[in-house]
Each structure stands twice: as C-alpha cells, then as structure tokens.
Design an enzyme around this catalytic site. Structure first.
Site, PDB file in Angstrom:
ATOM      1  N   CYS A 286     -51.477  17.252   2.607  1.00  0.00           N
ATOM      2  CA  CYS A 286     -52.871  18.637   3.010  1.00  0.00           C
ATOM      3  C   CYS A 286     -52.540  20.085   2.332  1.00  0.00           C
ATOM      4  O   CYS A 286     -52.677  20.447   3.483  1.00  0.00           O
ATOM      5  CB  CYS A 286     -53.326  18.330   3.985  1.00  0.00           C
TER       6      CYS A 286
ATOM      7  N   PRO B 159     -54.843  25.247   1.055  1.00  0.00           N
ATOM      8  CA  PRO B 159     -55.618  26.031  -0.228  1.00  0.00           C
ATOM      9  C   PRO B 159     -54.360  26.561  -0.836  1.00  0.00           C
ATOM     10  O   PRO B 159     -54.436  27.321  -2.047  1.00  0.00           O
ATOM     11  CB  PRO B 159     -56.386  27.195   0.230  1.00  0.00           C
ATOM     12  N   GLY B 160     -52.954  26.253  -0.445  1.00  0.00           N
ATOM     13  CA  GLY B 160     -52.616  25.718  -0.590  1.00  0.00           C
ATOM     14  C   GLY B 160     -51.227  27.286  -0.389  1.00  0.00           C
ATOM     15  O   GLY B 160     -50.134  27.467  -1.369  1.00  0.00           O
TER      16      GLY B 160
ATOM     17  N   LYS C  44     -49.236  27.543   2.530  1.00  0.00           N
ATOM     18  CA  LYS C  44     -47.578  26.848   2.736  1.00  0.00           C
ATOM     19  C   LYS C  44     -46.934  26.207   1.698  1.00  0.00           C
ATOM     20  O   LYS C  44     -45.494  26.231   1.816  1.00  0.00           O
ATOM     21  CB  LYS C  44     -48.028  26.070   4.125  1.00  0.00           C
TER      22      LYS C  44
ATOM     23  N   ASP D 191     -54.576  16.972  -2.346  1.00  0.00           N
ATOM     24  CA  ASP D 191     -55.524  16.809  -1.355  1.00  0.00           C
ATOM     25  C   ASP D 191     -56.576  15.638  -2.198  1.00  0.00           C
ATOM     26  O   ASP D 191     -56.868  15.809  -3.614  1.00  0.00           O
ATOM     27  CB  ASP D 191     -56.039  18.542  -1.269  1.00  0.00           C
TER      28      ASP D 191
ATOM     29  N   ASP E 262     -55.479  11.067  -2.394  1.00  0.00           N
ATOM     30  CA  ASP E 262     -55.884  10.509  -0.775  1.00  0.00           C
ATOM     31  C   ASP E 262     -54.277  10.363   0.253  1.00  0.00           C
ATOM     32  O   ASP E 262     -53.512   9.571  -0.124  1.00  0.00           O
ATOM     33  CB  ASP E 262     -56.729   9.933  -0.363  1.00  0.00           C
TER      34      ASP E 262
ATOM     35  N   CYS F 277     -54.468  23.823  13.898  1.00  0.00           N
ATOM     36  CA  CYS F 277     -54.472  25.288  13.532  1.00  0.00           C
ATOM     37  C   CYS F 277     -55.780  25.219  14.756  1.00  0.00           C
ATOM     38  O   CYS F 277     -57.118  25.260  14.492  1.00  0.00           O
ATOM     39  CB  CYS F 277     -55.297  25.938  12.528  1.00  0.00           C
TER      40      CYS F 277
END
Length: 601
Positions: free
Chosen positions: A379, A382-383, A385, A403, A430, A530
């Site tokens: 997942c 927004p990139g 990690k 994603d 997915d 998070c």
C-alpha cells in the site's frame, strides 16, 4: 460603553449601571472612533451601535428600568474557535471503546471513563480543565503538529551535510519571527530534525493558538466606511475580525497549514469580498464532517455558516476572484501560524529530501532492506516509505510498489522519478487480490520475470500486472489503510461508532492473508499503522501470530525511537518490548503510530 469596548469574541449581554435619563425616551447613535484600536489591540477602528429604549430587536433592548442590553449575537452566529479552545470530540461510543484500551495508563481515578468524559465535556489537557484520562490527553495533542519537522535525506541524490547546509542558508534568508535549530538525528543517520521557536512565547509556540482572531492591526484593515450599518453589526455580531479580511479553507487544507504549508487556491472555499493581491488576511479552517452538507466553493464570508478555527495570518497572492477561477497555484502565503512554528519548506530541495514523520522513517529502518532484495510495498501511496527503501538500497534492488488507485499511482510514479528511485516499479494493483494461484500447467516466475513480460497501458503507461506467486519477496512492507487516529495535526475525527473502527481491522486482515504467502521463507515483513486503535495494532500482531504459526515476532532495534506496546491488549511483556508504539502525548512528540516486525520461518 463597557460592552462596546469588549473584544468581539467576548460579546455577551451587559447592562449599564447608571443609564442616562435620555435613554428612557430617545433613540441615539453612538460612534466610538479609534478608541477601540487603543483598548482592543486594534480589533476595530469604529463601531456603530443603535440603542433604542423600549425596542427589543437583535442589536439592542431596554428593560423597564432603562437598562440597555447591547448586541447579543443572533442564533445563527458563526462558531469561531481558537486552536487552544478547539476540542477533538468523539462520540460516546467511540470514546468508551478507546478509553477502555488506554484505561491502564489513566491516573488512578476509579470512575467510569465515559462518565469522566461527560463531566469533562471533552476538554483536553491543554484546555481549561485538567485531563482525566490518557485518551483525553492524547486528544489534546492531536490538534497540534509535532514540534519537530523531520527531513529525510534522499541518499540517492544528496547527503546529510549538503541538506543541512542548504536548510541553514534557506531559513536564514526567511523574513520570519521564528528561530530554528537544525541538526542530524542522533540515532537515524539519514534524518535531519528542525525545531522552531518563538521569541514571543515561553512555550515556543506562537501565541496565536490562544486567540480566535488576529491580535494586531493590519495596514489593510477594514475601514468603517466600507460597510453598511447592517453589515457592520452582522459581521461584528458573528465574531469575525474587523482588522483583517478573512478566507476560510477546508479542513484538510487547514491541517496542512498547521504543518507549515501555504494555501493553494483549491483549498479555499469561502472569502471576504474585496481581497486584493498583497493584502494581509486572517485564515480559518472550516470544521465539518465529510458527510455533512458541503459548502459551495466561492461563498462570500457573510453567507458562511458553520464552525471554524483560527489558523493564522497570511498574505494573499492574488485577488479574490482568482481564488475560484484558477485551478492551480498558491492563493495565500502564510506568515504566522497558530501552534508550534513550522519552517517554510514548501517544495524546497525536492529530490534531495522529503518531509516525513519520524515513525514512518523508523519503519524503513526496521525493515532493513539489503542490496539485491526483491521487496513488495503493498500500500505504497503517497510513496514516502517506498522511496526511503530505494534510498537505503541506493537503487540496488527490485521494489514493487502497489496501490489499487490508478490515479494515485500515476502521481506516485512521478514522485519516484523526482527522487531518482529507478529501482521501483509502480503498479495499480489491489494487494488484497495480488496472490496468484499456480496452476499445474504453469511455471513459477519471479516478480522480475512477471514485470519484464508485462505490457504497458496505452492510457497511462502503468504496467498491467495481475499479481505474484507465493514465496516471491525477500521483504514486505505492509502499511494498510487504517483509521488514521494518530495523524497530527487533526482538527476532526469522523468515526461515529466503534463498529466503524473495527471495520478497519477486518479489512487489514485481507492484506495480511495475501502478504504472508508472498513472503519467502526467512523473509522479513513489517506491519505498521498511523492509529492509536489497539484492534489495528497490538491485537493485529496477536492475530498474525495465532493464525500463521510460520510467522515469528522479532524485535525492532532498541536504538530506534518508540516505546513498548500497550499492556493488557493481547501481547506478553516480552512481545510488547519487540514492537514500537508512538504515543502522540509522549516525550517524543510524534504522531500516533505503531510498528511490528516479523520473520517467516
């Protein structure tokens, strides 16, 4: 007279002690010019109030003794809050659900936590009432951003020394009321930490967080001749500042502003008439549930209704009409923000570094990628990690970034390119359906072989890949969609029921069930969220260990930041010491976060 000299935010019914006899029979208009700018920090240069004996309209009234009641706000008055007074409220169901999880950390009170919540009326530890539960304490911190700004250095194209030098020069050039310290993190070698301070406050925070409007006169203040009497009374009665024109942004834009961002035009939903380029304006964030009736973008401030919080002061980069006629560009450049000072780094050193939360950086370090590894980020958007893994590997490896949203992946692909992360393959896939079943007529293929054989979409250029076979990856980073109850700053929590929160854990299990077969024997997987919801954190670790005997919990390095897992929610003391939990009210002053590390036997 005492009422007229009071701040607009403190309007209430006040009666004169010694009414003049003329007020019993005469109507008069009293104008106080410039006096307010002396006693009210320039909040209003002129106020016009009509007082009429025997009249009981919305602006004034007189009782039988001749006492006058002035300008009580009407029922439809806008609710305008300071950041300090804002309460991150929870429904009773959600509060009770979360409070039970953290009851072991409470301060020893014997009462039911829900009862305390009702008595406390949701006040937090930084409000007027003392926090009584650990959950209250965490809620009090969520509305503020962490004091430290974390800049993760992209080792592919830069170095820590280079980034520190450029940051130092950049912040020295800023015409700012704040001072900043810049230093390399003690434990994480590719992390630079910036902390701001305000000379105006002993807490280091800008004192604007205590107020619901600007506290100084602007050179662009509204003059009394710009408003008709009725408009003046309505504006003052609603509590809007008379020293500045106003823009209202959406909640998500407001949260970004508190992190140091400027305001893009698409984030502005409402504004005063007459705003011009270069004008100093007051900025507020609208606070409403996403499911609530949305505001019509372009609304005049006089027609705004709802609840909002004061964020700070900025300079308009264009005139009002351009806020709503343009689709891109910065509408307001922030000059002073409520809460901890955040350095102005919008777009600065793109490609050489990126702003990233400390716990997110810890995840990449915990996974510990090695050169030549095949890695899956299930997942990735927004990139941040994923790009960190590429940086740690210096592009020597093979990373699949997934994603299910094609729109997100197109944006992420552009971000990877800007970071020079050439070892990452972005896929619109997915991950809950990414495990391919090997048929008897098929041969097992590695991820690289599958990618090399894939064709590109004519529409967006992304590769068309359906999935991968078992035992394909050396390392897997699983950071699934979660309830996000740990994000900071957060101006509103949308979860209405405990069932809403439990649905996230159910969804996360689908990712887990696909991830573990995809991981090679001897491989490593990190799981992170998070959120502060233990059902998605410690209880998910318990689920993985009980449902998949091949998975073994291994400790994340004690050298990395973070504290032990929460007691009493399914893990042994030894297991709690292996995971990393980040408490938003803890000494590290981070977002709420959780991370665990596993190896496959």
């Amino acid at each position: 007279l005492a009422h007229c000299l009071a701040p607009a935010s403190h309007f209430r019914s006040i009666k004169t002690q010694s009414p003049h006899p003329l007020l019993d029979s005469l109507s008069c208009i009293i104008c106080f010019r410039e006096l307010l700018s002396f006693v009210d920090r320039g909040r209003l240069s002129c106020d016009i109030i009509k007082m009429q004996a025997g009249n009981s309209d919305e602006s004034s009234s007189a009782d039988a003794t001749g006492n006058i009641t002035f300008l009580t706000p009407t029922a439809d008055a806008v609710k305008i809050l300071s950041l300090n007074d804002l309460v991150i409220s929870l429904t009773e169901d959600v509060y009770e659900y979360l409070a039970k999880q953290y009851a072991i950390l409470d301060d020893g009170h014997a009462e039911n936590p829900l009862k305390r919540h009702r008595q406390n009326n949701g006040r937090n530890c930084q409000g007027t009432l003392k926090s009584k539960t650990h959950l209250d304490k965490m809620m009090g911190y969520l509305k503020y951003p962490p004091a430290d700004t974390c800049c993760r250095v992209n080792l592919i194209s830069s170095s820590v020394d280079e980034v520190v030098a450029e940051l130092t020069n950049h912040l020295k050039e800023q015409n700012s009321n704040y001072s900043y310290s810049i230093k390399q993190h003690e434990k994480i070698e590719d992390l630079v930490v910036i902390r701001g301070g305000s000379s105006q406050s002993s807490t280091g925070m800008d004192e604007l967080y205590l107020f619901n409007s600007p506290q100084k006169v602007s050179s662009t203040r509204i003059e009394e001749n710009e408003l008709q009497l009725s408009a003046l009374k309505k504006r003052r009665g609603r509590g809007w500042p008379m020293t500045h024109r106003v823009v209202v942004v959406d909640r998500f834009c407001g949260e970004a502003v508190l992190r140091g961002a400027n305001i893009f035009v698409k984030g502005i939903i409402c504004a005063d008439a007459g705003i011009w380029k270069g004008e100093e304006i007051a900025v507020y964030a609208d606070i409403r549930l996403s499911k609530s009736k949305s505001l019509t973008r372009g609304l005049l401030l006089e027609n705004y209704s709802g609840r909002c919080v004061f964020l700070g002061i900025g300079i308009s980069c264009c005139k009002r009409s351009e806020y709503f006629s343009q689709s891109t560009g910065i509408g307001v450049r922030m000059t002073q923000t409520a809460g901890p000072p955040q350095p102005p780094l919008n777009g600065f050193l793109g490609g050489k570094m990126m702003l990233q939360n400390l716990p997110s950086i810890v995840v990449g370090k915990a996974l510990d990628p090695q050169k030549g590894d095949a890695i899956l980020d299930m997942c990735c958007a927004p990139g941040g990690k994923t790009s960190h893994l590429a940086s740690l590997m210096n592009n020597d490896g093979f990373i699949i970034a997934c994603d299910k949203s094609r729109k997100k992946m197109i944006s992420v692909r552009d971000f990877f390119q800007s970071m020079g992360a050439t070892c990452i393959i972005p896929l619109a896939l997915d991950s809950t359906k990414s495990l391919l079943e090997l048929q008897s007529s098929q041969c097992w293929r590695s991820p690289k072989e599958i990618v090399d054989a894939a064709s590109s979409s004519k529409k967006d250029g992304l590769l068309d890949v359906e999935g991968f076979y078992s035992d394909s990856f050396d390392r897997i980073l699983l950071d699934p969609p979660c309830s996000a109850l740990g994000l900071r700053p957060k101006l509103l929590i949308e979860a209405q029921t405990s069932a809403d929160l439990m649905k996230h854990a159910e969804y996360q299990r689908h990712f887990v069930r696909n991830a573990i077969p995809l991981l090679k024997s001897g491989g490593t997987m990190t799981y992170s969220t998070c959120t502060i919801n233990t059902a998605e954190n410690e209880e998910m670790v318990k689920f993985i260990l009980s449902e998949f005997p091949c998975m073994k919990l291994v400790p994340i390095s004690p050298e990395l930041p973070g504290c032990a897992g929460l007691p009493g929610v399914g893990l042994t003391d030894q297991q709690r010491g292996m995971v990393k939990r980040f408490d938003p009210s803890g000494e590290a002053d981070t977002m709420g976060f959780f991370a665990a590390k596993f190896s496959k036997q």
